[in-house]
Design an enzyme around this catalytic site. Sequence first.
Site, mmCIF file in Angstrom:
data_model
loop_
_atom_site.group_PDB
_atom_site.id
_atom_site.type_symbol
_atom_site.label_atom_id
_atom_site.label_comp_id
_atom_site.label_asym_id
_atom_site.label_seq_id
_atom_site.Cartn_x
_atom_site.Cartn_y
_atom_site.Cartn_z
ATOM 1 N N ASP A 198 0.854 -1.186 0.000
ATOM 2 C CA ASP A 198 0.000 0.000 0.000
ATOM 3 C C ASP A 198 0.886 1.230 0.000
ATOM 4 O OD1 ASP A 198 -2.416 1.307 -0.175
ATOM 5 O OD2 ASP A 198 -2.840 1.240 1.960
ATOM 6 N N GLY A 199 0.325 2.318 -0.460
ATOM 7 C CA GLY A 199 1.032 3.577 -0.461
ATOM 8 C C GLY A 199 0.038 4.711 -0.592
ATOM 9 N N ASP A 256 -4.285 -2.680 -3.465
ATOM 10 C CA ASP A 256 -5.589 -2.042 -3.624
ATOM 11 C C ASP A 256 -5.518 -0.937 -4.681
ATOM 12 O OD1 ASP A 256 -4.278 0.027 -2.306
ATOM 13 O OD2 ASP A 256 -5.502 -0.079 -0.495
ATOM 14 N N GLU A 292 2.436 3.780 -4.297
ATOM 15 C CA GLU A 292 1.967 2.417 -4.597
ATOM 16 C C GLU A 292 3.027 1.649 -5.375
ATOM 17 O OE1 GLU A 292 -0.697 0.939 -3.458
ATOM 18 O OE2 GLU A 292 -2.191 2.493 -3.051
ATOM 19 N N ASP A 329 -1.719 -0.524 5.044
ATOM 20 C CA ASP A 329 -2.174 0.871 5.073
ATOM 21 C C ASP A 329 -1.681 1.578 6.330
ATOM 22 O OD1 ASP A 329 -4.009 3.088 4.066
ATOM 23 O OD2 ASP A 329 -4.858 2.705 6.054
ATOM 24 N N HIS A 368 -9.550 -0.755 2.329
ATOM 25 C CA HIS A 368 -10.385 -0.381 3.478
ATOM 26 C C HIS A 368 -11.675 -1.202 3.521
ATOM 27 C CE1 HIS A 368 -7.543 2.872 3.842
ATOM 28 N NE2 HIS A 368 -7.776 3.179 2.590
#
Length: 182
Positions: free
Chosen positions: A33-34, A93, A71, A157, A147
Amino acid sequence: MASDAAAEGGGAAAAAERPAPARPRRVVEVWTDGGCSPNPGPGGWAAILVSGPHRKELSGAEPHSTNNRMELTAAIAALEALKGPCRVVLHTDSEYLRNGITRWVKDWLRNGWRTASRQPVANRELWQRLLDAAARHEVAWRWVRGHAGDPMNERADRLATEARERLMAAAADRPAPSSRRR
Protein backbone atom coordinates in the site's frame (compact mmCIF):
# COMPACT_ATOMS: atom_id res chain seq x y z
CA MET A 1 9.75 -24.82 -26.78
CA ALA A 2 10.72 -27.35 -29.43
CA SER A 3 9.12 -25.19 -32.10
CA ASP A 4 11.22 -22.25 -30.88
CA ALA A 5 14.40 -24.34 -31.20
CA ALA A 6 13.41 -25.55 -34.65
CA ALA A 7 12.72 -21.98 -35.73
CA GLU A 8 16.22 -21.03 -34.58
CA GLY A 9 17.66 -23.85 -36.66
CA GLY A 10 18.91 -25.82 -33.68
CA GLY A 11 16.21 -28.50 -33.56
CA ALA A 12 15.37 -30.63 -30.53
CA ALA A 13 19.03 -31.41 -29.79
CA ALA A 14 19.88 -27.73 -29.33
CA ALA A 15 16.83 -27.25 -27.10
CA ALA A 16 17.95 -30.17 -24.92
CA GLU A 17 21.41 -28.61 -24.47
CA ARG A 18 20.09 -25.28 -23.21
CA PRO A 19 19.72 -25.12 -19.45
CA ALA A 20 16.15 -24.76 -18.26
CA PRO A 21 15.40 -21.43 -16.63
CA ALA A 22 15.54 -21.52 -12.84
CA ARG A 23 12.13 -22.32 -11.40
CA PRO A 24 11.19 -20.32 -8.36
CA ARG A 25 10.83 -22.61 -5.37
CA ARG A 26 9.44 -20.43 -2.64
CA VAL A 27 5.96 -18.90 -2.62
CA VAL A 28 5.74 -15.44 -1.09
CA GLU A 29 2.51 -13.56 -0.47
CA VAL A 30 2.90 -9.79 -0.51
CA TRP A 31 0.52 -7.01 0.48
CA THR A 32 1.42 -3.45 -0.53
CA ASP A 33 0.00 0.00 0.00
CA GLY A 34 1.03 3.58 -0.46
CA GLY A 35 -0.46 7.01 -0.25
CA CYS A 36 -0.02 10.72 0.31
CA SER A 37 -1.83 13.28 2.39
CA PRO A 38 -2.52 15.57 0.63
CA ASN A 39 -1.97 14.13 -2.84
CA PRO A 40 0.56 15.22 -4.00
CA GLY A 41 2.40 15.77 -0.76
CA PRO A 42 4.23 13.79 1.90
CA GLY A 43 3.84 10.08 1.15
CA GLY A 44 4.33 6.72 2.75
CA TRP A 45 4.52 3.18 1.43
CA ALA A 46 4.56 -0.29 2.97
CA ALA A 47 4.88 -3.93 2.04
CA ILE A 48 4.29 -7.09 4.03
CA LEU A 49 5.99 -10.27 2.81
CA VAL A 50 4.85 -13.66 4.10
CA SER A 51 6.43 -17.01 3.29
CA GLY A 52 5.40 -19.91 5.48
CA PRO A 53 6.07 -18.90 9.08
CA HIS A 54 8.27 -15.96 8.03
CA ARG A 55 6.97 -12.40 7.87
CA LYS A 56 8.79 -9.19 6.98
CA GLU A 57 7.39 -5.67 7.04
CA LEU A 58 8.94 -2.85 5.02
CA SER A 59 7.99 0.81 4.93
CA GLY A 60 9.30 4.19 3.97
CA ALA A 61 8.32 7.73 3.14
CA GLU A 62 9.13 10.64 0.84
CA PRO A 63 8.56 14.34 1.52
CA HIS A 64 7.11 15.08 -1.94
CA SER A 65 5.30 12.33 -3.83
CA THR A 66 1.95 11.10 -5.14
CA ASN A 67 -0.35 8.21 -4.26
CA ASN A 68 0.62 6.42 -7.48
CA ARG A 69 4.37 6.79 -6.87
CA MET A 70 3.99 5.42 -3.34
CA GLU A 71 1.97 2.42 -4.60
CA LEU A 72 4.68 1.65 -7.16
CA THR A 73 7.45 2.12 -4.61
CA ALA A 74 5.83 -0.38 -2.23
CA ALA A 75 5.68 -3.08 -4.92
CA ILE A 76 9.26 -2.37 -6.05
CA ALA A 77 10.59 -2.54 -2.48
CA ALA A 78 8.83 -5.84 -1.86
CA LEU A 79 10.12 -7.51 -5.03
CA GLU A 80 13.66 -6.12 -4.61
CA ALA A 81 13.76 -7.46 -1.03
CA LEU A 82 13.42 -11.07 -2.21
CA LYS A 83 16.82 -12.76 -2.24
CA GLY A 84 16.15 -15.25 -5.04
CA PRO A 85 13.51 -16.10 -7.64
CA CYS A 86 10.11 -16.66 -6.05
CA ARG A 87 6.53 -17.30 -6.95
CA VAL A 88 4.89 -14.12 -5.70
CA VAL A 89 1.24 -13.33 -5.13
CA LEU A 90 1.20 -9.55 -4.79
CA HIS A 91 -1.98 -8.04 -3.33
CA THR A 92 -2.62 -4.35 -4.01
CA ASP A 93 -5.59 -2.04 -3.62
CA SER A 94 -4.21 0.13 -6.44
CA GLU A 95 -5.90 -0.37 -9.77
CA TYR A 96 -3.24 1.93 -11.24
CA LEU A 97 -0.51 -0.51 -10.19
CA ARG A 98 -2.35 -3.68 -11.14
CA ASN A 99 -3.67 -2.41 -14.50
CA GLY A 100 -0.39 -0.73 -15.33
CA ILE A 101 1.73 -3.83 -14.82
CA THR A 102 -0.74 -6.36 -16.29
CA ARG A 103 -2.21 -4.39 -19.20
CA TRP A 104 -0.92 -0.91 -19.99
CA VAL A 105 2.83 -1.54 -19.85
CA LYS A 106 2.73 -3.73 -22.98
CA ASP A 107 1.40 -0.80 -25.01
CA TRP A 108 3.77 1.67 -23.35
CA LEU A 109 6.75 -0.47 -24.33
CA ARG A 110 5.48 -0.87 -27.88
CA ASN A 111 4.89 2.91 -28.12
CA GLY A 112 8.28 3.95 -26.74
CA TRP A 113 6.97 4.80 -23.28
CA ARG A 114 4.11 6.89 -24.64
CA THR A 115 0.45 6.57 -23.73
CA ALA A 116 -2.34 5.99 -26.24
CA SER A 117 -2.66 9.79 -26.46
CA ARG A 118 1.09 9.97 -27.29
CA GLN A 119 1.97 11.60 -23.94
CA PRO A 120 5.00 10.44 -21.94
CA VAL A 121 4.12 7.77 -19.38
CA ALA A 122 3.99 9.20 -15.87
CA ASN A 123 6.40 7.58 -13.39
CA ARG A 124 8.33 5.86 -16.18
CA GLU A 125 11.45 5.37 -14.03
CA LEU A 126 9.38 3.55 -11.39
CA TRP A 127 7.61 1.38 -13.98
CA GLN A 128 11.00 0.41 -15.40
CA ARG A 129 12.29 -0.45 -11.91
CA LEU A 130 9.16 -2.49 -11.27
CA LEU A 131 9.60 -4.42 -14.52
CA ASP A 132 13.23 -5.15 -13.61
CA ALA A 133 12.29 -6.23 -10.08
CA ALA A 134 9.46 -8.46 -11.29
CA ALA A 135 11.49 -10.07 -14.10
CA ARG A 136 13.21 -12.63 -11.87
CA HIS A 137 10.00 -13.80 -10.23
CA GLU A 138 6.70 -15.35 -11.25
CA VAL A 139 4.27 -12.67 -10.09
CA ALA A 140 0.50 -12.94 -9.86
CA TRP A 141 -1.00 -9.47 -9.38
CA ARG A 142 -4.14 -9.53 -7.21
CA TRP A 143 -6.39 -6.54 -6.64
CA VAL A 144 -8.09 -6.22 -3.24
CA ARG A 145 -10.63 -3.60 -2.26
CA GLY A 146 -8.96 -1.07 0.02
CA HIS A 147 -10.39 -0.38 3.48
CA ALA A 148 -12.73 -3.35 3.14
CA GLY A 149 -11.55 -5.45 6.07
CA ASP A 150 -8.67 -7.45 4.56
CA PRO A 151 -6.39 -7.62 7.64
CA MET A 152 -3.13 -7.58 5.69
CA ASN A 153 -4.26 -4.73 3.44
CA GLU A 154 -5.31 -2.78 6.54
CA ARG A 155 -1.93 -3.50 8.16
CA ALA A 156 -0.06 -2.30 5.05
CA ASP A 157 -2.17 0.87 5.07
CA ARG A 158 -1.31 1.50 8.74
CA LEU A 159 2.40 0.95 8.12
CA ALA A 160 2.39 3.37 5.16
CA THR A 161 0.51 5.99 7.19
CA GLU A 162 2.88 5.59 10.15
CA ALA A 163 5.92 6.00 7.87
CA ARG A 164 4.45 9.20 6.42
CA GLU A 165 3.58 10.52 9.89
CA ARG A 166 7.12 9.79 11.18
CA LEU A 167 8.56 11.74 8.26
CA MET A 168 6.24 14.69 8.92
CA ALA A 169 7.01 14.65 12.67
CA ALA A 170 10.75 14.61 12.00
CA ALA A 171 10.37 17.53 9.59
CA ALA A 172 8.34 19.47 12.16
CA ASP A 173 11.05 18.91 14.80
CA ARG A 174 13.81 20.36 12.63
CA PRO A 175 14.57 24.01 13.24
CA ALA A 176 13.66 26.32 10.39
CA PRO A 177 16.61 27.67 8.42
CA SER A 178 17.81 30.98 9.74
CA SER A 179 16.62 33.97 7.78
CA ARG A 180 19.46 36.17 9.03
CA ARG A 181 22.33 36.84 6.67
CA ARG A 182 25.87 36.91 7.94
